[in-house]
Design a protein around this motif. Structure first.
Motif, PDB file in Angstrom:
ATOM      1  N   THR A 142       0.837  -1.202   0.000  1.00  0.00           N
ATOM      2  CA  THR A 142       0.000   0.000   0.000  1.00  0.00           C
ATOM      3  C   THR A 142       0.865   1.243   0.000  1.00  0.00           C
ATOM      4  OG1 THR A 142      -0.150   0.028   2.403  1.00  0.00           O
ATOM      5  CG2 THR A 142      -1.886  -1.147   1.217  1.00  0.00           C
ATOM      6  N   ARG A 143       0.403   2.251  -0.711  1.00  0.00           N
ATOM      7  CA  ARG A 143       1.122   3.503  -0.822  1.00  0.00           C
ATOM      8  C   ARG A 143       0.095   4.617  -0.995  1.00  0.00           C
ATOM      9  NH1 ARG A 143       1.221   5.864  -4.717  1.00  0.00           N
ATOM     10  NH2 ARG A 143       0.849   4.094  -6.048  1.00  0.00           N
ATOM     11  N   PRO A 144      -0.610   4.967   0.083  1.00  0.00           N
ATOM     12  CA  PRO A 144      -1.633   6.000  -0.069  1.00  0.00           C
ATOM     13  C   PRO A 144      -1.022   7.350  -0.450  1.00  0.00           C
ATOM     14  CG  PRO A 144      -1.469   5.272   2.227  1.00  0.00           C
ATOM     15  CD  PRO A 144      -0.501   4.462   1.430  1.00  0.00           C
ATOM     16  N   THR A 145      -1.784   8.121  -1.198  1.00  0.00           N
ATOM     17  CA  THR A 145      -1.352   9.460  -1.581  1.00  0.00           C
ATOM     18  C   THR A 145      -1.209  10.303  -0.325  1.00  0.00           C
ATOM     19  OG1 THR A 145      -2.550   9.234  -3.663  1.00  0.00           O
ATOM     20  CG2 THR A 145      -1.955  11.468  -2.993  1.00  0.00           C
ATOM     21  N   THR A 146      -0.059  10.933  -0.159  1.00  0.00           N
ATOM     22  CA  THR A 146       0.160  11.755   1.032  1.00  0.00           C
ATOM     23  C   THR A 146      -0.762  12.975   0.987  1.00  0.00           C
ATOM     24  OG1 THR A 146       1.884  13.115   0.030  1.00  0.00           O
ATOM     25  CG2 THR A 146       2.600  11.075   1.139  1.00  0.00           C
ATOM     26  N   ASP A 147      -1.040  13.526   2.163  1.00  0.00           N
ATOM     27  CA  ASP A 147      -1.881  14.716   2.237  1.00  0.00           C
ATOM     28  C   ASP A 147      -1.280  15.862   1.425  1.00  0.00           C
ATOM     29  OD1 ASP A 147      -3.621  13.321   3.831  1.00  0.00           O
ATOM     30  OD2 ASP A 147      -3.090  14.352   5.690  1.00  0.00           O
ATOM     31  N   LYS A 148       0.045  15.996   1.456  1.00  0.00           N
ATOM     32  CA  LYS A 148       0.710  17.078   0.721  1.00  0.00           C
ATOM     33  C   LYS A 148       0.464  16.947  -0.788  1.00  0.00           C
ATOM     34  CE  LYS A 148       5.298  18.616  -0.574  1.00  0.00           C
ATOM     35  NZ  LYS A 148       6.718  18.334  -0.528  1.00  0.00           N
ATOM     36  N   VAL A 149       0.650  15.737  -1.310  1.00  0.00           N
ATOM     37  CA  VAL A 149       0.453  15.508  -2.751  1.00  0.00           C
ATOM     38  C   VAL A 149      -1.018  15.672  -3.108  1.00  0.00           C
ATOM     39  CG1 VAL A 149       0.592  13.785  -4.600  1.00  0.00           C
ATOM     40  CG2 VAL A 149       2.497  14.061  -3.004  1.00  0.00           C
ATOM     41  N   LYS A 150      -1.901  15.138  -2.261  1.00  0.00           N
ATOM     42  CA  LYS A 150      -3.340  15.237  -2.524  1.00  0.00           C
ATOM     43  C   LYS A 150      -3.789  16.699  -2.558  1.00  0.00           C
ATOM     44  CE  LYS A 150      -5.962  13.212   0.505  1.00  0.00           C
ATOM     45  NZ  LYS A 150      -6.859  12.329   1.273  1.00  0.00           N
ATOM     46  N   GLU A 151      -3.310  17.496  -1.604  1.00  0.00           N
ATOM     47  CA  GLU A 151      -3.687  18.910  -1.581  1.00  0.00           C
ATOM     48  C   GLU A 151      -3.181  19.635  -2.826  1.00  0.00           C
ATOM     49  OE1 GLU A 151      -4.031  22.571   1.533  1.00  0.00           O
ATOM     50  OE2 GLU A 151      -2.515  21.046   1.930  1.00  0.00           O
ATOM     51  N   ALA A 152      -1.946  19.387  -3.218  1.00  0.00           N
ATOM     52  CA  ALA A 152      -1.393  20.026  -4.419  1.00  0.00           C
ATOM     53  C   ALA A 152      -2.157  19.588  -5.668  1.00  0.00           C
ATOM     54  CB  ALA A 152       0.089  19.676  -4.551  1.00  0.00           C
ATOM     55  N   MET A 153      -2.490  18.313  -5.734  1.00  0.00           N
ATOM     56  CA  MET A 153      -3.229  17.770  -6.874  1.00  0.00           C
ATOM     57  C   MET A 153      -4.587  18.456  -7.012  1.00  0.00           C
ATOM     58  SD  MET A 153      -4.470  13.781  -7.258  1.00  0.00           S
ATOM     59  CE  MET A 153      -2.849  13.136  -6.948  1.00  0.00           C
ATOM     60  N   PHE A 154      -5.317  18.564  -5.914  1.00  0.00           N
ATOM     61  CA  PHE A 154      -6.644  19.173  -5.984  1.00  0.00           C
ATOM     62  C   PHE A 154      -6.579  20.682  -6.176  1.00  0.00           C
ATOM     63  CE2 PHE A 154      -8.023  15.030  -4.714  1.00  0.00           C
ATOM     64  CZ  PHE A 154      -9.242  14.907  -5.353  1.00  0.00           C
ATOM     65  N   ASN A 155      -5.550  21.334  -5.682  1.00  0.00           N
ATOM     66  CA  ASN A 155      -5.387  22.763  -5.969  1.00  0.00           C
ATOM     67  C   ASN A 155      -5.162  22.980  -7.461  1.00  0.00           C
ATOM     68  OD1 ASN A 155      -5.828  23.686  -3.381  1.00  0.00           O
ATOM     69  ND2 ASN A 155      -3.649  23.676  -2.845  1.00  0.00           N
ATOM     70  N   ARG A 156      -4.502  22.030  -8.110  1.00  0.00           N
ATOM     71  CA  ARG A 156      -4.230  22.133  -9.545  1.00  0.00           C
ATOM     72  C   ARG A 156      -5.507  21.906 -10.367  1.00  0.00           C
ATOM     73  NH1 ARG A 156      -0.387  24.079 -12.598  1.00  0.00           N
ATOM     74  NH2 ARG A 156       1.285  23.021 -11.504  1.00  0.00           N
TER      75      ARG A 156
END
Length: 186
Positions: A21-35
């Motif tokens: 398992t390799r869940p998307t980190t909160d940092k990456v998820k936040e950047a992804m959704f901001n984009r």
């Protein structure tokens, strides 16, 4: 891991621990959704290789109408269903324990089209080029719809897959997020 923003902001999402398992980190998820958003007024989501369901849940929390979650692993699938239930998104979602190829075939037969497709496969067991081609050729992505791919930096994706065209490529440590957009029909 948690829901970053929207109606279910702060809800903790459970993930399975282990090397698969390799869940998307909160940092990456936040950047992804901001984009891509950061918020939505509607939209249909496909979370393929959903794992714990974090990406599809985040999209629903931020305003998408409906999400289909697909996860092959039975333990991951059960955890994903629990997370969807914890966020009270059962009525806004469908879940399937299936592999990606079969799920795309079933979606095509149903005539489904998505505004946002999240692809976050196991890093070294992916078939991203095949999946991106199938999403485009089967017409599973709406005009101007987005396909968001999370992968490692040694995975090199083409600039286009039929009508899907790469529009962003951002790196966050070892994680890369590549975004494709469906070209409009002329």
């Amino acid at each position: 891991m948690r829901v970053i923003s929207g109606s279910e902001k702060g809800v903790k999402l459970k993930t399975l621990q282990g090397h698969t398992t390799r869940p998307t980190t909160d940092k990456v998820k936040e950047a992804m959704f901001n984009r891509i958003g950061p918020y939505f007024h509607e939209g249909k989501v496909l979370d393929l290789y959903a794992g714990s369901g974090g990406l599809g849940i985040e999209a629903l929390s931020r305003g998408c109408d409906f999400a289909i979650f697909v996860e092959k692993d039975s333990s991951q699938y059960r955890q994903m269903v629990e997370n969807i239930r914890a966020c009270r998104f059962e009525s806004k979602s469908e879940t399937y324990r299936n592999d990606a190829t079969r799920a795309l075939k079933a979606a095509s037969k149903r005539g489904l089209r998505f505004d946002y497709v999240f692809l976050d496969p196991p890093y070294h067991r992916h078939r991203l080029s095949e999946t991106l081609t199938k999403l485009s050729s089967e017409g599973l992505v709406n005009d101007e719809g987005l396909v968001i791919v999370e992968h490692v930096q040694d995975v090199h994706l083409q600039g286009t897959y039929e009508k899907l065209e790469q529009i962003h490529n951002d790196r966050y440590g070892d994680t890369v997020v590549t975004i494709f957009q469906m070209k409009e029909e002329e």
